[in-house]
Design a protein around this motif. Structure first.
Motif, PDB file in Angstrom:
ATOM      1  N   SER A   2       0.833  -1.205   0.000  1.00  0.00           N
ATOM      2  CA  SER A   2       0.000   0.000   0.000  1.00  0.00           C
ATOM      3  C   SER A   2       0.873   1.262   0.000  1.00  0.00           C
ATOM      4  N   ARG A   3       0.432   2.255  -0.750  1.00  0.00           N
ATOM      5  CA  ARG A   3       1.162   3.534  -0.776  1.00  0.00           C
ATOM      6  C   ARG A   3       0.604   4.504   0.256  1.00  0.00           C
ATOM      7  N   LEU A   4      -0.377   4.053   1.033  1.00  0.00           N
ATOM      8  CA  LEU A   4      -0.968   4.912   2.075  1.00  0.00           C
ATOM      9  C   LEU A   4      -0.842   4.227   3.425  1.00  0.00           C
ATOM     10  N   VAL A 133      -9.149   8.940   3.170  1.00  0.00           N
ATOM     11  CA  VAL A 133      -8.604   7.691   2.614  1.00  0.00           C
ATOM     12  C   VAL A 133      -9.130   7.463   1.193  1.00  0.00           C
ATOM     13  N   THR A 134     -10.416   7.683   0.976  1.00  0.00           N
ATOM     14  CA  THR A 134     -10.989   7.507  -0.364  1.00  0.00           C
ATOM     15  C   THR A 134     -10.353   8.466  -1.368  1.00  0.00           C
ATOM     16  N   ARG A 137      -6.632   7.552  -2.066  1.00  0.00           N
ATOM     17  CA  ARG A 137      -6.531   6.326  -2.884  1.00  0.00           C
ATOM     18  C   ARG A 137      -6.916   6.607  -4.335  1.00  0.00           C
ATOM     19  N   ASP A 138      -7.996   7.363  -4.536  1.00  0.00           N
ATOM     20  CA  ASP A 138      -8.429   7.706  -5.898  1.00  0.00           C
ATOM     21  C   ASP A 138      -7.324   8.462  -6.626  1.00  0.00           C
ATOM     22  N   LEU A 140      -4.078   8.450  -6.048  1.00  0.00           N
ATOM     23  CA  LEU A 140      -2.890   7.619  -6.293  1.00  0.00           C
ATOM     24  C   LEU A 140      -3.080   6.650  -7.462  1.00  0.00           C
ATOM     25  N   LYS A 141      -4.332   6.328  -7.771  1.00  0.00           N
ATOM     26  CA  LYS A 141      -4.605   5.417  -8.898  1.00  0.00           C
ATOM     27  C   LYS A 141      -4.044   5.941 -10.220  1.00  0.00           C
ATOM     28  N   ILE A 166      -7.998   2.624   6.635  1.00  0.00           N
ATOM     29  CA  ILE A 166      -6.988   2.110   5.694  1.00  0.00           C
ATOM     30  C   ILE A 166      -7.076   0.590   5.581  1.00  0.00           C
TER      31      ILE A 166
END
Ligand code: AR6
Length: 168
Positions: A2-4, A133-134, A137-138, A140-141, A166
């Motif tokens: 994970s990048r987070l 978090v959402t 993550r969006d 980083l995609k 997370i």
């Protein structure tokens, strides 16, 4: 991998390419994490922020890190919680998204965020963690510059909320 991730700690001590500051629309400092960042960065930060003449809620501005271990500071005023029907969710997402965009534009590979708006601005913690978090993550995609985003949580309750989100 994970990048987070989330850690518990003081964001002024973290060494990354850019830390984010939960500022207010004047960008002229305040209490909470904003006060801590200004104290640790030194007076050069105040002078740099003065030149922006403020910043609207949900937007972001970048300065050098001055005396901090991090190279840059990205300043974003999150929304004040007014009950949830005043665009708070979208404004909070904008703060994360616009901060990440500035980090990407400035070639930052590592970025650290505090829990924006959940202190003085009273945004409910679980809801804020879900949005953070959402949104991260969006972002980083489709991003190919940022390797790692760290949520730096000051207290155990905040850390638990981000950790839970997370791991979902
Ligand atoms: N490192 C990481 N997190 C911290 C630190 C630190 N050194 N210090 C506090 N926090 P807040 P807001 C946490 O109130 O709600 C300021 O006066 C804190 O425990 O700093 O966005 C500004 O000037 C909480 O979990 O920011 C604005 O006027 C989180 O950071 C206003 O407060 C955010 O709390 C912004 O309010």
């Amino acid at each position: 991998m994970s990048r987070l991730k989330a850690i518990q700690g003081d964001i002024t001590q973290v060494r990354v390419d850019a830390i984010v500051n939960a500022a207010n629309t004047t960008l002229m400092g305040g209490g909470g994490v904003d006060g801590a960042i200004h104290r640790a960065a030194g007076p050069g930060l105040y002078a740099a922020c003065e030149r922006f003449h403020g910043c609207p809620t949900g937007e972001a501005r970048i300065t050098s890190g001055f005396n901090l271990p991090s190279r840059y500071i990205i300043h974003t005023p999150g929304p004040v919680w007014h009950g949830g029907n005043h665009g708070e969710d979208e404004l909070l997402a904008n703060s994360y998204r616009n901060s990440l965009r500035l980090a990407e534009e400035n070639n930052c590979h590592t970025v650290a965020f505090p829990s924006i708006s959940t202190g003085v601005y009273a945004f409910p913690l679980d809801r804020a963690a879900r949005i953070a978090v959402t949104t991260i993550r969006d972002f980083l995609k489709t991003d190919h510059v940022i390797d790692e985003v760290t949520m730096v949580c000051f207290d155990p309750t905040t850390y638990a909320a981000y950790q839970k989100e997370i791991n979902k």
